[in-house]
Design an enzyme around this catalytic site. Structure first.
Site, PDB file in Angstrom:
ATOM      1  CG  HIS A   1      41.390   4.006 -35.540  1.00  7.73           C
ATOM      2  ND1 HIS A   1      40.884   4.283 -34.293  1.00  7.73           N
ATOM      3  CD2 HIS A   1      41.323   5.164 -36.237  1.00  7.73           C
ATOM      4  CE1 HIS A   1      40.509   5.551 -34.247  1.00  7.73           C
ATOM      5  NE2 HIS A   1      40.765   6.108 -35.416  1.00  7.73           N
TER       6      HIS A   1
ATOM      7  CG  ASN B   1      43.526   3.600 -24.731  1.00  8.25           C
ATOM      8  OD1 ASN B   1      43.456   2.392 -24.508  1.00  8.25           O
ATOM      9  ND2 ASN B   1      44.620   4.288 -24.474  1.00  8.25           N
TER      10      ASN B   1
END
Length: 191
Positions: free
Chosen positions: A52, A41
């Site tokens: 990310h 996550n």
């Protein structure tokens, strides 16, 4: 190989990190990718920056480059360009947390179900889970080890260690080697 991409210019403030709790970081996906990398996550740092694997010390981007997935070291801010190299990004659980242990086993299992549906729709050649424990929980595979796993539909599956800087069991050279093994397997699967 010399790194050619600068690091993120500004780190999030404590207030921005707190505000990122439970924020959703969008996937970087499209149909028919060579490899989709699936994190556990997003961290608060990644959610706050909108990128990310953004936390300094995370080995994802250097391992991606050193293993030959990208022609140069990309910054987290360049992640939207990964599909140009046949790669994508997603997570088992979409919401950001300060620590992975803030996610429940039920959330991970539900995330695995949603991910399987996503994979059926987008049909990547390979999905690579970056976190062995999350993979084991999401897909009821308690004995899974690093490397190839049972496919999910038509998508080959690999389980890899989490590239977080907190994972001291693996160094950058280890990640580059493992990512390289994955890259070669994805190329072989295409032939």
């Amino acid at each position: 190989m010399a790194a050619s991409a600068p690091q993120n210019a500004r780190r999030p403030t404590a207030a921005e990190l707190e505000a990122a709790t439970h924020k959703i970081l969008p996937d970087v996906l499209r149909a028919d990718l060579r490899v989709v990398f699936c994190g556990i996550n997003p961290s608060l740092y990644s959610a706050a920056t909108g990128h990310h694997f953004a936390r300094p010390g995370n080995r994802f981007w250097p391992a991606l480059w050193r293993s030959g997935f990208t022609p140069r070291l990309l910054t987290p801010a360049e992640g939207a360009h990964l599909p140009d190299f046949g790669c994508g990004l997603t997570n088992v659980v979409a919401r950001a947390t300060a620590r992975a242990d803030e996610i429940t086993r039920d959330e991970i299992r539900r995330g695995g179900d949603l991910l399987a549906q996503k994979l059926q729709r987008l049909r990547p050649r390979v999905v690579a889970f970056l976190g062995l424990g999350a993979y084991r929980t999401a897909f009821a595979a308690p004995d899974a080890a690093v490397g190839p796993q049972r496919p999910i539909g038509a998508t080959a599956v690999w389980a890899l260690p989490n590239p977080s800087g907190l994972n001291a069991h693996y160094q950058l050279d280890d990640f580059a080697r493992l990512f390289g093994d994955l890259r070669r397997a994805a190329e072989d699967a295409h032939r």
